[in-house]
Design an enzyme around this catalytic site. Structure first.
Site, mmCIF file in Angstrom:
data_model
loop_
_atom_site.group_PDB
_atom_site.id
_atom_site.type_symbol
_atom_site.label_atom_id
_atom_site.label_comp_id
_atom_site.label_asym_id
_atom_site.label_seq_id
_atom_site.Cartn_x
_atom_site.Cartn_y
_atom_site.Cartn_z
ATOM 1 N N CYS A 88 4.743 15.611 -27.911
ATOM 2 C CA CYS A 88 4.357 14.197 -27.954
ATOM 3 C C CYS A 88 5.012 13.435 -26.810
ATOM 4 O O CYS A 88 5.796 13.994 -26.046
ATOM 5 C CB CYS A 88 4.746 13.562 -29.292
ATOM 6 N N ASP A 519 -9.830 0.617 11.011
ATOM 7 C CA ASP A 519 -9.669 0.888 12.431
ATOM 8 C C ASP A 519 -11.075 1.159 12.962
ATOM 9 O O ASP A 519 -11.955 1.582 12.201
ATOM 10 C CB ASP A 519 -8.775 2.112 12.619
#
Length: 822
Positions: A88, A519
């Site tokens: 768990c 770019d």
């Protein structure tokens, strides 16, 4: 003196030494330490080699060097550990905290769904064995995640699923008769005493419950005991306590105490818990199937040329430099370079692009991609863990070992969850023993509807009923699985679509961005010039391009090479140039078939007395479009204009349009002149242009946009743009081919197309939406369910069904992400 088997050798990088005296000082300081057998310091390599007993820690050696006035350089390393026995979120939290507290560990993250721990550490201070030992001391098993062992791990996962299935079915074989018996007893009015009589009923319930709790559920008790033995509590602790409390009533009832026999309920709780565990294990397997799929893509064998003869070998026996023969329909075995042949290659497994690409001599190819048509001979360049596919698998695993920032709150809650629930359960029992009437009055209107909440039972039974329900309803698992499962599915889907996500934080950041900065060169554009226009003034296009390319054969300039490539693509026959001249700043000239041909600027034409006025309008128009236009003349006669430009990629405009539809603002950042930049931006549909920006100025421009309150994604090649990618909220490296180790990038797109940017944003938004949904339901479930259990309004069996369902629904919701179209 320590015996050899109790000795170890440590190598430390020492900084700050300037002369032999420094080295001597460090060596003496180390030599004086108790437990050091030998110490040798090399000034040239700046290394200290120490042989010492294992009882002497490396941190003590480092302290000694620092006390002498020098520093030890950190040996930063990253490891992925496979963690077993976690059941768990509390388990995962405990392992993570233990690793994070270890000396030398800078970051530790545990993914419960993947059963994976990702650790960054200083190897000078702590080693891999130490990390494994730390995990084992917390009550779990750990091992280094090896690429080669992944297939074996898949087998182990299947074994684990088979065992979970077996336990579930055994549990139900005994639980179903018990459930039917209890149901019959209720209808036969034997609810209070048991049907057909109390003795038979009580013995029967105990006999049916024992195999379920004692064998099928044994691993739950073992996990709970491990946690308690190491001073903690986990999900299994709650289930074990709940079932044990119910089971013990089956024994107590024989001593005549006023309590109901809940042994059958203990079996039902355990059966539903094991069913939930099985379904969850299966669903988690689906969530992690991305790595399985990637592993299956790899070729198993290769056909290699040995002394001119073809020989089939296992893929692990292929070495760099081997020449592999790849026939149509076969996978390219490993990364390499085409040395002979030409073919269409399906690279969709790597790039996510469906159309095949042409690969010919000199082209790089990616291992595991599919050769569709021609026969290829490929020289192997990368093998084993260095291949593109291995790097992708490694990157996906690393991403699954990281965390999404939104998960931090859930982790803090999980850390306290089980201890708080134990306190709440104890308080519930006490409250029902002390104030049963008050608690019965709460939700009285519901008690008339719910058959299991009647007042006919004793106070102890009511107290146990509510306490067991509190223990089994509380679910930290849903909280612990909410983020990791979605991250596993999202990162796996990304890899299948050519999107490599470096860490979970990138998914959250990418889902929040509102500005995308690109770019220009190689990102929006192709990154290399090509011929865009051939406009003849005299003669035809063929004559014009043949003349221009004939001259440019002698040139090494990228623009000239682009003209030659275009002529060859059109299969034009080019004459051999004679007397080639490069006329600096103006153009080139050469003799072709006895004619003097000039290719260049207006100035060159003026010098040669060529009237270029007929081409003036064409020249102006092409230059306004940001293209480099060249005039071509033969023997003082103007032939026409050839224009060359770094053109935008085929999908750039469509991708940017998609980004606009998603509500994003687009910016182009480039060092090019404004005219060219504006022309490209207009073709691509970019909103804003920042031109003539020097490489070191790109970071400042990104900062400027961020200072206006925007979240920025920067898209570049990952090399020249590395500082700007790092500065942006999310750095995206594009079109890197087989080189995916771009440290500056949070997300790497294997394909060079901008559609990958659109896909990555969609994927991030969808994944983060699933994470938020999962966290909401996990918190909502616990917030509503625990108070109902405290008031005794939830039957323990229904509580267990709800708890199992909560975990399954979180994992199932994450798996629904696969159906989404990105």
């Amino acid at each position: 003196m320590a015996s050899k088997e109790h000795q170890k050798k440590t190598i430390l990088a020492v900084q700050g030494m300037t002369c032999a005296a420094c080295a001597n000082r460090v060596e003496k300081a180390l030599g004086k330490l108790e437990g050091v057998q030998s110490a040798s310091v090399n000034l040239a390599t700046e290394q200290a080699v120490v042989e010492h007993g294992k009882s002497l820690s490396v941190s003590r050696l480092i302290e000694t060097i620092e006390a002498a006035g020098y520093q030890v350089a950190a040996d930063k390393q990253k490891a992925e550990l496979k963690i077993n026995d976690m059941t768990c979120a509390t388990c995962a939290n405990r392992v993570e905290q233990a690793l994070a507290k270890a000396p030398g560990v800078s970051r530790a993250a545990v993914n419960l769904a993947a059963e994976l721990a990702s650790v960054e550490y200083d190897a000078n201070i702590v080693g891999l064995e130490d990390l494994i030992e730390i995990v084992e001391k917390t009550g779990y098993r750990a091992s280094k995640l090896e690429q080669q062992a992944l297939d074996q791990q898949e087998d182990k996962e299947e074994e684990k699923l088979a065992l979970a299935s077996r336990r579930m079915w055994v549990a139900w074989i005994f639980t179903l008769p018990a459930a039917v018996w209890m149901l019959v007893g209720m209808f036969m009015d034997g609810h209070q005493h048991g049907w057909p009589n109390p003795l038979v009923y009580n013995i029967g319930m105990l006999v049916l419950a024992l195999p379920v709790v004692g064998w099928a559920g044994w691993n739950v008790f073992a996990s709970a005991w491990r946690a308690v033995r190491h001073g903690s509590a986990n999900m299994d602790t709650l289930i074990a306590m709940g079932t044990f409390a119910a089971m013990i009533t089956g024994i107590i009832v024989f001593f005549g105490l006023p309590i109901e026999n809940y042994a059958g309920i203990a079996a039902m709780i355990m059966a539903f818990h094991l069913t939930g565990r099985y379904v969850e294990t299966k669903a988690r397997g689906r969530a992690s199937q991305a790595i399985r799929k990637l592993l299956e893509l790899g070729a198993k064998t290769a056909t290699v040329l040995v002394d001119g003869q073809e020989q089939q070998v296992a893929i692990q026996d292929v070495r760099p430099g081997d020449i592999m023969v790849v026939r149509p329909g076969e996978k390219i075995p490993t990364d390499g370079m085409v040395v002979k042949g030409e073919s269409a290659v399906d690279e969709s497994m790597a790039t996510g692009e469906s159309l095949p690409v042409t690969r010919r001599q000199g082209d790089a190819v990616i291992g595991s991609t599919l050769n569709q048509q021609g026969l290829l001979q490929v020289e192997a360049t990368k093998v084993g863990k260095d291949t593109f596919l291995s790097q992708v698998i490694k990157m996906v695993q690393e991403a699954q070992g990281t965390k999404v920032p939104i998960q931090e709150f859930a982790d803090r809650v999980t850390g306290y969850f089980v201890p708080v629930v134990l306190v709440v359960a104890a308080m519930t029992f006490a409250a029902w023993m002390l104030f049963p009437e008050t608690l019965m009055a709460a939700g009285a209107w519901l008690r008339d509807i719910l058959p299991w909440t009647g007042a006919h039972t004793s106070g102890v039974t009511l107290a146990l009923f509510a306490t067991i329900a509190v223990l089994v309803i509380a679910c930290p698992c849903a909280l612990g699985l909410a983020t990791p499962t979605a991250l596993m599915v999202g990162s796996g889907m990304g890899a299948e679509n050519g999107i490599l996500i470096r860490n979970g934080a990138a998914i959250q950041s990418m889902s929040d961005i509102d500005v995308v900065v690109f770019d220009k060169t190689g990102t929006i554009t192709q990154g290399k010039p090509r011929v865009t226009d051939v406009e003849a003034v005299a003669g035809d296009e063929k004559e014009l391009l043949t003349a221009a390319a004939g001259v440019e054969q002698g040139s090494e300039h990228p623009l000239g090479m682009a003209i030659v490539e275009e002529a060859r693509n059109r299969q034009l026959t080019l004459a051999e140039p004679g007397e080639f001249k490069s006329l600096t700043g103006r153009g080139v000239s050469a003799l072709l078939d006895g004619k003097e041909v000039f290719v260049g600027s207006r100035l060159l034409m003026d010098e040669q007395g060529v009237d270029w006025a007929p081409a003036k309008e064409t020249l102006d128009r092409l230059e306004q479009q940001g293209k480099t236009a060249m005039l071509v003349a033969a023997d003082s006669r103007l032939l026409g204009v050839v224009a060359v430009a770094d053109t935008i990629k085929e999908d750039s405009a469509a991708a940017i349009e998609q980004l606009h539809k998603m509500g994003l603002h687009t910016v182009m950042l480039t060092g090019d002149n404004r005219q060219t930049a504006n022309a490209i931006a207009e073709m691509a549909g970019i909103d804003q242009v920042l031109a003539e920006v020097l490489p070191d100025g790109k970071v400042e421009k990104v900062k400027d946009i961020q200072s206006q309150g925007h979240k920025v994604a920067m898209v570049g090649d990952g090399i020249n743009d590395a500082p700007a990618l790092t500065q942006a909220d999310v750095g995206v490296a594009i079109g890197t081919g087989t080189d995916i180790a771009i440290e500056a990038a949070d997300i790497t797109l294997i394909s060079g197309s901008l559609s990958g940017v659109v896909r990555s944003i969609r994927l991030s938004r969808l994944t983060f939406r699933k994470i938020r949904q999962n966290l909401f339901w996990a918190f909502a479930y616990n917030t509503v369910a625990i108070p109902l259990a405290i008031l005794g309004l939830l039957h323990p069996v229904i509580a267990e069904i709800a708890m199992a369902t909560s975990s399954i629904s979180v994992v199932g919701n994450a798996n629904l992400l696969r159906r989404s179209k990105i």
